[in-house]
Design a protein around this motif. Structure first.
Motif, PDB file in Angstrom:
ATOM      1  N   TRP A  26       0.709  -1.168   0.107  1.00  0.00           N
ATOM      2  CA  TRP A  26       0.073   0.087  -0.038  1.00  0.00           C
ATOM      3  C   TRP A  26       0.716   1.129   0.023  1.00  0.00           C
ATOM      4  O   TRP A  26       0.715   2.100  -0.840  1.00  0.00           O
ATOM      5  N   ILE A  27       1.845   1.257   0.931  1.00  0.00           N
ATOM      6  CA  ILE A  27       2.810   2.289   0.972  1.00  0.00           C
ATOM      7  C   ILE A  27       3.483   2.795  -0.682  1.00  0.00           C
ATOM      8  O   ILE A  27       3.591   3.636  -0.962  1.00  0.00           O
ATOM      9  N   THR A  28       3.965   1.521  -1.138  1.00  0.00           N
ATOM     10  CA  THR A  28       4.548   1.900  -2.320  1.00  0.00           C
ATOM     11  C   THR A  28       3.461   1.699  -3.549  1.00  0.00           C
ATOM     12  O   THR A  28       3.926   1.770  -4.554  1.00  0.00           O
ATOM     13  N   ARG A  29       2.505   1.783  -3.436  1.00  0.00           N
ATOM     14  CA  ARG A  29       1.157   1.964  -4.145  1.00  0.00           C
ATOM     15  C   ARG A  29       0.987   0.676  -5.172  1.00  0.00           C
ATOM     16  O   ARG A  29       0.604   0.723  -6.436  1.00  0.00           O
ATOM     17  N   ARG A  75       3.392  -0.627  -6.788  1.00  0.00           N
ATOM     18  CA  ARG A  75       4.264  -0.561  -8.067  1.00  0.00           C
ATOM     19  C   ARG A  75       5.472  -1.558  -7.715  1.00  0.00           C
ATOM     20  O   ARG A  75       6.646  -1.036  -7.595  1.00  0.00           O
ATOM     21  N   PHE A  76       5.092  -2.978  -8.005  1.00  0.00           N
ATOM     22  CA  PHE A  76       6.222  -3.843  -7.796  1.00  0.00           C
ATOM     23  C   PHE A  76       7.272  -3.665  -8.746  1.00  0.00           C
ATOM     24  O   PHE A  76       8.248  -4.201  -8.632  1.00  0.00           O
ATOM     25  N   GLY A  77       7.182  -3.080  -9.884  1.00  0.00           N
ATOM     26  CA  GLY A  77       8.242  -2.807 -10.977  1.00  0.00           C
ATOM     27  C   GLY A  77       9.035  -1.445 -10.550  1.00  0.00           C
ATOM     28  O   GLY A  77       9.838  -0.929 -11.381  1.00  0.00           O
ATOM     29  N   GLY A  78       8.724  -0.825  -9.230  1.00  0.00           N
ATOM     30  CA  GLY A  78       9.147   0.647  -9.219  1.00  0.00           C
ATOM     31  C   GLY A  78      10.604   0.545  -8.644  1.00  0.00           C
ATOM     32  O   GLY A  78      11.031  -0.722  -8.473  1.00  0.00           O
ATOM     33  N   SER A  79      11.121   1.642  -8.374  1.00  0.00           N
ATOM     34  CA  SER A  79      12.506   1.728  -7.928  1.00  0.00           C
ATOM     35  C   SER A  79      12.792   1.113  -6.439  1.00  0.00           C
ATOM     36  O   SER A  79      13.775   0.398  -6.287  1.00  0.00           O
ATOM     37  N   TYR A  80      11.609   1.047  -5.593  1.00  0.00           N
ATOM     38  CA  TYR A  80      11.823   0.445  -4.341  1.00  0.00           C
ATOM     39  C   TYR A  80      12.077  -0.975  -4.535  1.00  0.00           C
ATOM     40  O   TYR A  80      12.806  -1.553  -4.077  1.00  0.00           O
ATOM     41  N   TRP A  81      11.035  -1.562  -5.284  1.00  0.00           N
ATOM     42  CA  TRP A  81      11.006  -2.941  -5.368  1.00  0.00           C
ATOM     43  C   TRP A  81      12.137  -3.636  -6.096  1.00  0.00           C
ATOM     44  O   TRP A  81      12.622  -4.444  -5.941  1.00  0.00           O
TER      45      TRP A  81
END
Length: 69
Positions: free
Chosen positions: A19-22, A24-30
């Motif tokens: 939820w915190i990262t919305r 976006r599993f392909g995003g920079s954090y993940w």
């Protein structure tokens, strides 16, 4: 019984992180999380089953740390 509580708490923590990262599993954090945990080469990553197991262990750990023990 403790394992079940930690597992449910871990799933909650993983949902919270998603939820915190919305989600976006392909995003920079993940991408960063995968690279620091398993290395930058996707060909050398463990199979999906092991990735799921590792993520659940991480969620359990976060749950234990957030509840203080």
């Amino acid at each position: 019984m403790r394992w079940l509580i930690d597992t449910l708490g871990g799933l909650w923590e993983l949902l919270r992180l998603g939820w915190i990262t919305r989600f976006r599993f392909g995003g920079s954090y993940w991408r960063w999380r995968l690279e620091t945990a398993f290395g930058a080469d996707p060909a050398r990553r463990p199979p999906r089953r092991q990735l799921i197991h590792a993520a659940l262990e991480y969620g359990r750990w976060v749950h234990r740390m957030r509840r203080g023990g």
